[in-house]
Design an enzyme around this catalytic site. Structure first.
Site, PDB file in Angstrom:
ATOM      1  N   HIS A 185      26.646 -23.034 -16.061  1.00  0.00           N
ATOM      2  CA  HIS A 185      25.814 -23.018 -17.283  1.00  0.00           C
ATOM      3  C   HIS A 185      24.766 -21.937 -16.910  1.00  0.00           C
ATOM      4  CE1 HIS A 185      27.394 -27.067 -18.505  1.00  0.00           C
ATOM      5  NE2 HIS A 185      26.997 -26.929 -19.493  1.00  0.00           N
ATOM      6  N   ASP A 236       9.981  -6.567 -11.466  1.00  0.00           N
ATOM      7  CA  ASP A 236      10.245  -4.998 -11.431  1.00  0.00           C
ATOM      8  C   ASP A 236      11.946  -4.794 -10.658  1.00  0.00           C
ATOM      9  OD1 ASP A 236       8.279  -4.240 -12.952  1.00  0.00           O
ATOM     10  OD2 ASP A 236       6.881  -3.990 -11.084  1.00  0.00           O
ATOM     11  N   ASP A 243      14.513  -4.388 -19.850  1.00  0.00           N
ATOM     12  CA  ASP A 243      13.020  -4.385 -19.712  1.00  0.00           C
ATOM     13  C   ASP A 243      12.701  -6.043 -20.185  1.00  0.00           C
ATOM     14  OD1 ASP A 243      10.388  -4.354 -20.058  1.00  0.00           O
ATOM     15  OD2 ASP A 243      10.335  -2.978 -21.676  1.00  0.00           O
ATOM     16  N   GLN A 293       2.675  -6.578 -18.216  1.00  0.00           N
ATOM     17  CA  GLN A 293       3.923  -6.334 -17.557  1.00  0.00           C
ATOM     18  C   GLN A 293       3.768  -5.787 -16.176  1.00  0.00           C
ATOM     19  OE1 GLN A 293       7.335  -4.978 -19.922  1.00  0.00           O
ATOM     20  NE2 GLN A 293       6.058  -4.810 -21.580  1.00  0.00           N
ATOM     21  N   GLU A 303       4.940  -8.219 -13.529  1.00  0.00           N
ATOM     22  CA  GLU A 303       6.393  -7.958 -13.072  1.00  0.00           C
ATOM     23  C   GLU A 303       6.142  -7.359 -11.688  1.00  0.00           C
ATOM     24  OE1 GLU A 303       7.959  -5.321 -15.922  1.00  0.00           O
ATOM     25  OE2 GLU A 303       7.971  -6.867 -17.361  1.00  0.00           O
TER      26      GLU A 303
HETATM   27 MN    MN Z   1      24.996 -25.111 -13.117  1.00  0.00          MN
HETATM   28 MN    MN Z   2       9.105  -5.340 -18.359  1.00  0.00          MN
END
Ligand code: MN
Ligand code: MN
Length: 283
Positions: free
Chosen positions: A121, A251, A260, A270, A274
């Protein structure tokens, strides 16, 4: 004022979609593109059938970018909060996704049989227990990747469990999971594809979590001290059960995938969020 604005947009949408007012349930919950894609659409996926490698599917329970040729999602994005957690039983009704364009190959419940890979999943069954319908949505094969059993049942299960623990501790979490590359090692050894080549086995499986205290106006509450957890794991059976050892920066995942992530946040935010690597608790 905001509410009137929203109603106007909804009206406009209904006119464009050619549906009547009565088609819309009065107590409609938040639209998936608002809830599950709150932090952005990492690959700029669209609902155009000609965009077969990056096909956007919006469900009430999660949003995803599907690749027809890989036979898997590129990424799946969803929100975990107390609203989604209840007492519904695991439905276990793995099945083809009827929402795919009709002419595309539909991965079935049996496509992974004897492959040595789990039907892994993306949005976990246990993240969607608010109703049987919500739980059943996680068993659509568009929500699955061929995942090495150790990765799925140990590393990933621990990270999924920790995510719900955070919610039990009073947090809400925005999750994006994805996979990239080709070739993994399951219980029957290495494979680049299964199901007669219809399903690509990814080499790497990643996840990004944005963790907030439960509250409203989530996007506005994200700041430089918001906890962001990014992991990137190998799709094999010798993977470490401790997901914390695979922590990396957002990143780094952006470089590896070309996506992105967290694109709904300001560039400045960000840049800060990031570049860091989480060092918080892992259980
Ligand atoms: Mn799983
Ligand atoms: Mn980003």
């Amino acid at each position: 004022m905001l509410n009137r604005h929203y109603k106007y947009l909804l009206f406009l949408f209904m006119v464009l979609a050619g549906c009547k007012d009565t088609d819309v349930a009065p107590q409609q919950s938040t639209k998936p593109e608002q809830e599950h894609l709150l932090l952005g659409n990492p690959s700029g996926a669209t609902t155009s059938e000609s965009n077969a490698g990056n096909y956007l599917m919006l469900k009430p329970q999660y949003a995803l970018s599907y690749s027809r040729d890989r036979g898997t999602p590129n990424w799946v994005s969803w929100h975990v909060s107390p609203d989604w957690l209840g007492t519904a039983d695991r439905q276990d009704n793995f099945r083809p996704d009827p929402a795919l364009p009709e002419s595309w190959y539909h991965v079935t419940a049996n496509s992974y049989r004897n492959s040595g890979f789990d039907r892994g999943h993306n949005t976990p069954s246990a993240d969607r227990t608010s109703s049987e319908e919500d739980n059943a949505a996680t068993f659509l094969m568009t929500n699955m990747i061929p995942q090495a059993p150790e990765n799925n049942q140990q590393t990933w299960a621990n990270l999924e469990e920790y995510t719900r623990e955070l919610v039990e501790q009073g947090m809400e979490v925005y999750v994006v999971m994805g996979s990239y590359g080709e070739g993994g090692t399951g219980s029957n050894g290495r494979a680049t594809s299964i199901d007669n080549g219809n399903v690509t086995v990814p080499a790497r499986i990643w996840k990004v979590l944005v963790v907030l205290p439960q509250g409203d106006n989530d996007l506005q509450r994200i700041n430089t001290s918001t906890r962001v957890i990014a992991v990137d794991t190998p799709n094999n059976n010798t993977v470490n059960a401790d997901w914390g050892t695979y922590r990396t920066s957002v990143d780094a995942i952006e470089s590896a995938t070309g996506y992105d992530l967290l694109s709904a946040l300001s560039t400045q935010l960000q840049q800060t969020l990031e570049s860091g690597v989480d060092a918080g608790p892992t259980r």
